[in-house]
Scaffold this motif. Structure first.
Motif, mmCIF file in Angstrom:
data_model
loop_
_atom_site.group_PDB
_atom_site.id
_atom_site.type_symbol
_atom_site.label_atom_id
_atom_site.label_comp_id
_atom_site.label_asym_id
_atom_site.label_seq_id
_atom_site.Cartn_x
_atom_site.Cartn_y
_atom_site.Cartn_z
ATOM 1 N N GLY A 106 15.131 13.123 14.333
ATOM 2 C CA GLY A 106 16.392 12.711 13.730
ATOM 3 C C GLY A 106 16.465 11.223 13.443
ATOM 4 N N TRP A 107 15.300 10.569 13.389
ATOM 5 C CA TRP A 107 15.285 9.125 13.149
ATOM 6 C C TRP A 107 15.326 8.782 11.668
ATOM 7 C CZ3 TRP A 107 10.742 7.476 16.896
ATOM 8 C CH2 TRP A 107 11.118 7.786 18.205
ATOM 9 N N GLY A 108 14.946 9.720 10.821
ATOM 10 C CA GLY A 108 14.923 9.476 9.393
ATOM 11 C C GLY A 108 14.595 10.760 8.666
ATOM 12 N N LYS A 109 14.644 10.697 7.342
ATOM 13 C CA LYS A 109 14.362 11.882 6.533
ATOM 14 C C LYS A 109 13.532 11.482 5.321
ATOM 15 C CE LYS A 109 16.529 15.882 4.345
ATOM 16 N NZ LYS A 109 17.808 16.582 4.057
ATOM 17 N N LYS A 110 12.427 12.201 5.121
ATOM 18 C CA LYS A 110 11.559 11.876 3.992
ATOM 19 C C LYS A 110 12.256 12.209 2.683
ATOM 20 C CE LYS A 110 6.884 12.380 2.167
ATOM 21 N NZ LYS A 110 5.558 13.006 2.342
ATOM 22 N N ALA A 111 12.233 11.251 1.763
ATOM 23 C CA ALA A 111 12.900 11.430 0.480
ATOM 24 C C ALA A 111 11.905 11.548 -0.663
ATOM 25 C CB ALA A 111 13.855 10.267 0.213
ATOM 26 N N LEU A 112 10.914 10.661 -0.689
ATOM 27 C CA LEU A 112 9.994 10.603 -1.823
ATOM 28 C C LEU A 112 8.552 10.386 -1.373
ATOM 29 C CD1 LEU A 112 11.928 8.102 -4.169
ATOM 30 C CD2 LEU A 112 11.835 10.595 -4.430
ATOM 31 N N THR A 113 7.631 10.874 -2.192
ATOM 32 C CA THR A 113 6.235 10.455 -2.137
ATOM 33 C C THR A 113 5.922 9.834 -3.484
ATOM 34 O OG1 THR A 113 5.563 12.208 -0.605
ATOM 35 C CG2 THR A 113 3.833 11.173 -1.912
ATOM 36 N N ILE A 114 5.502 8.583 -3.457
ATOM 37 C CA ILE A 114 5.224 7.845 -4.687
ATOM 38 C C ILE A 114 3.728 7.574 -4.779
ATOM 39 C CG2 ILE A 114 5.524 5.636 -5.874
ATOM 40 C CD1 ILE A 114 8.357 5.550 -4.838
ATOM 41 N N THR A 115 3.133 7.939 -5.892
ATOM 42 C CA THR A 115 1.708 7.709 -6.127
ATOM 43 C C THR A 115 1.546 6.658 -7.218
ATOM 44 O OG1 THR A 115 1.167 9.989 -5.521
ATOM 45 C CG2 THR A 115 -0.492 8.761 -6.770
ATOM 46 N N VAL A 116 0.717 5.653 -6.930
ATOM 47 C CA VAL A 116 0.493 4.558 -7.868
ATOM 48 C C VAL A 116 -0.926 4.674 -8.433
ATOM 49 C CG1 VAL A 116 0.673 2.078 -8.232
ATOM 50 C CG2 VAL A 116 1.894 3.140 -6.328
ATOM 51 N N GLN A 117 -1.033 4.696 -9.751
ATOM 52 C CA GLN A 117 -2.334 4.713 -10.423
ATOM 53 C C GLN A 117 -2.885 3.284 -10.512
ATOM 54 O OE1 GLN A 117 -3.881 7.522 -11.149
ATOM 55 N NE2 GLN A 117 -2.103 8.730 -10.456
ATOM 56 N N PRO A 118 -4.181 3.141 -10.775
ATOM 57 C CA PRO A 118 -4.767 1.796 -10.856
ATOM 58 C C PRO A 118 -4.106 0.884 -11.891
ATOM 59 C CG PRO A 118 -6.493 3.417 -10.619
ATOM 60 C CD PRO A 118 -5.223 4.192 -10.805
ATOM 61 N N ASP A 119 -3.521 1.462 -12.936
ATOM 62 C CA ASP A 119 -2.852 0.639 -13.940
ATOM 63 C C ASP A 119 -1.414 0.307 -13.564
ATOM 64 O OD1 ASP A 119 -1.568 3.055 -14.302
ATOM 65 O OD2 ASP A 119 -2.090 3.281 -16.421
ATOM 66 N N LEU A 125 12.827 7.916 4.143
ATOM 67 C CA LEU A 125 11.428 7.566 4.313
ATOM 68 C C LEU A 125 10.684 7.827 3.001
ATOM 69 C CD1 LEU A 125 10.950 9.466 7.712
ATOM 70 C CD2 LEU A 125 11.803 7.117 7.368
ATOM 71 N N ILE A 126 9.895 6.859 2.580
ATOM 72 C CA ILE A 126 9.146 6.977 1.327
ATOM 73 C C ILE A 126 7.668 6.747 1.620
ATOM 74 C CG2 ILE A 126 8.769 6.028 -0.976
ATOM 75 C CD1 ILE A 126 11.696 5.191 -1.030
ATOM 76 N N GLN A 127 6.846 7.729 1.270
ATOM 77 C CA GLN A 127 5.402 7.579 1.454
ATOM 78 C C GLN A 127 4.783 7.060 0.172
ATOM 79 O OE1 GLN A 127 3.407 11.093 2.904
ATOM 80 N NE2 GLN A 127 1.749 9.880 3.764
ATOM 81 N N VAL A 128 3.974 6.011 0.304
ATOM 82 C CA VAL A 128 3.312 5.391 -0.847
ATOM 83 C C VAL A 128 1.824 5.721 -0.800
ATOM 84 C CG1 VAL A 128 2.746 3.224 -2.015
ATOM 85 C CG2 VAL A 128 5.002 3.524 -0.942
ATOM 86 N N LEU A 129 1.307 6.256 -1.900
ATOM 87 C CA LEU A 129 -0.108 6.608 -1.998
ATOM 88 C C LEU A 129 -0.755 5.841 -3.146
ATOM 89 C CD1 LEU A 129 0.222 10.508 -1.679
ATOM 90 C CD2 LEU A 129 -0.159 8.850 0.162
ATOM 91 N N PHE A 130 -1.950 5.333 -2.917
ATOM 92 C CA PHE A 130 -2.725 4.690 -3.973
ATOM 93 C C PHE A 130 -3.762 5.683 -4.477
ATOM 94 C CE2 PHE A 130 -1.884 0.721 -1.298
ATOM 95 C CZ PHE A 130 -0.721 0.409 -2.005
ATOM 96 N N ALA A 131 -3.714 5.993 -5.782
ATOM 97 C CA ALA A 131 -4.678 6.935 -6.350
ATOM 98 C C ALA A 131 -6.104 6.436 -6.145
ATOM 99 C CB ALA A 131 -4.385 7.147 -7.836
ATOM 100 N N ASP A 132 -6.301 5.133 -6.301
ATOM 101 C CA ASP A 132 -7.583 4.503 -5.975
ATOM 102 C C ASP A 132 -7.432 3.944 -4.567
ATOM 103 O OD1 ASP A 132 -9.891 3.091 -5.675
ATOM 104 O OD2 ASP A 132 -9.648 1.835 -7.457
ATOM 105 N N ASN A 133 -7.803 4.737 -3.583
ATOM 106 C CA ASN A 133 -7.528 4.354 -2.194
ATOM 107 C C ASN A 133 -8.644 3.518 -1.571
ATOM 108 O OD1 ASN A 133 -9.492 6.290 -1.862
ATOM 109 N ND2 ASN A 133 -8.254 7.649 -0.596
#
Length: 306
Positions: free
Chosen positions: A91-104, A121-129
């Protein structure tokens, strides 16, 4: 004295299977550490000793400020999925979005933003990890610009594991004072190699490190020292490092002294900084974001009621 969480086990689990981001490294300077068994995929530097049995429940202060979780080198959605799930269950937070960023710098998202006030809570993903920290800092900027322009978000918190912590810090010393971007309120680094993987600091005491800075500095650390004046003075930082206590003075990947080296720059510039050390078998690099003691530290820092 650094804060130590001592993990007592009746049986030590052999053949620990790691989860999360794996052997994280910078794109150019980090070599795989042969000692790891991971799968790839206050204004003070003082800490106070405490027992790992401290499990007082967190009374979370609910706010509308989203917290972004940024994985490390070769990280994936699995890197922070466990921590986010535990935060939701508690109950500390709630995931709202997952955002993926492309190299450009282009962005795609899944989930729904509803301007909720339940610690989104927002999870950030890099396509080029596997890219470098400079490009990742630009991608963090792209995410914050997107959130500002799309959802009129004006404030955020950042949590970065390993290189995600390094890239977040580089963002802060490069773009942190850009008033067109959301303000960063709090920043948590977990197992971040702020002084890269240079050798020559192994014999330096932690007291000396805190008082004088590292004896040998990396190009990364030199850059941070040059840009520290651009780090916003309003940001509160929590720096969490691990020590598996196998004689390596590291979390199995990142040396303790590399992680804590940033404290000298923060302290000497009068910035709001606190550090914590997790010790024992669950202080392994890829286990830090699976460690419930780390959960508690992060939750208390971000949302704990004073």
């Amino acid at each position: 004295m650094r804060k130590k969480f001592l993990f007592s086990f009746v049986v030590i689990l052999l053949g620990l299977i790691s989860v999360g981001c794996g052997n994280e490294k910078t794109a150019e300077t980090v070599k795989e550490n042969p000692t790891t068994s991971e799968s790839k995929e206050k204004n003070t530097n003082e800490s106070v000793s405490s027992s790992s049995e401290s499990t007082d429940p967190l009374t979370a202060n609910q706010t509308a400020v989203p917290t972004l979780f940024i994985h490390g080198y070769e990280g994936t959605e699995g890197s922070f999925s466990g921590m986010l799930s535990r935060f939701e269950t508690s109950g500390w937070g709630k995931k709202a979005l997952t955002i993926t960023v492309q190299p450009d710098g282009s962005i795609s998202e899944t989930g729904t933003w509803q301007n909720q006030s339940d610690n989104p809570l927002i999870q950030v993903l890099f396509a080029d990890n596997k890219n470098n920290e400079w490009n990742q800092a630009d991608w963090v900027k792209a995410v914050l610009s997107y959130l500002k322009n799309t959802y009129q978000i004006d404030e955020v918190n950042l949590v970065g594991h390993s290189m995600g912590g390094v890239s977040s810090f580089r963002y802060l010393v490069t773009y942190g004072e850009d008033e067109s971007l959301p303000t960063v309120n709090k920043f948590v680094a977990i197992g971040a190699p702020f002084n890269d993987f240079v050798t020559g600091n192994e014999a330096q005491s932690l007291d000396e490190l805190n008082q004088n800075g590292p004896l040998v500095i990396s190009e990364r650390y030199s850059d941070f020292a040059a840009g520290i004046q651009q780090y916003p003075k309003t940001i509160k930082m929590l720096n969490i490092v691990g020590d598996v206590q196998n004689g390596s003075d590291s979390d199995g990947t990142v040396p303790v002294r590399s992680g804590l080296a940033i404290g000298y720059l923060m302290q000497t510039n009068g910035l709001d900084y606190h550090e914590e050390e997790i010790v024992g078998s669950q202080a392994h690099h890829s286990q830090l974001h699976e460690n419930t003691q780390v959960d508690k530290l992060v939750g208390d820092f971000l949302w704990g009621t004073p």
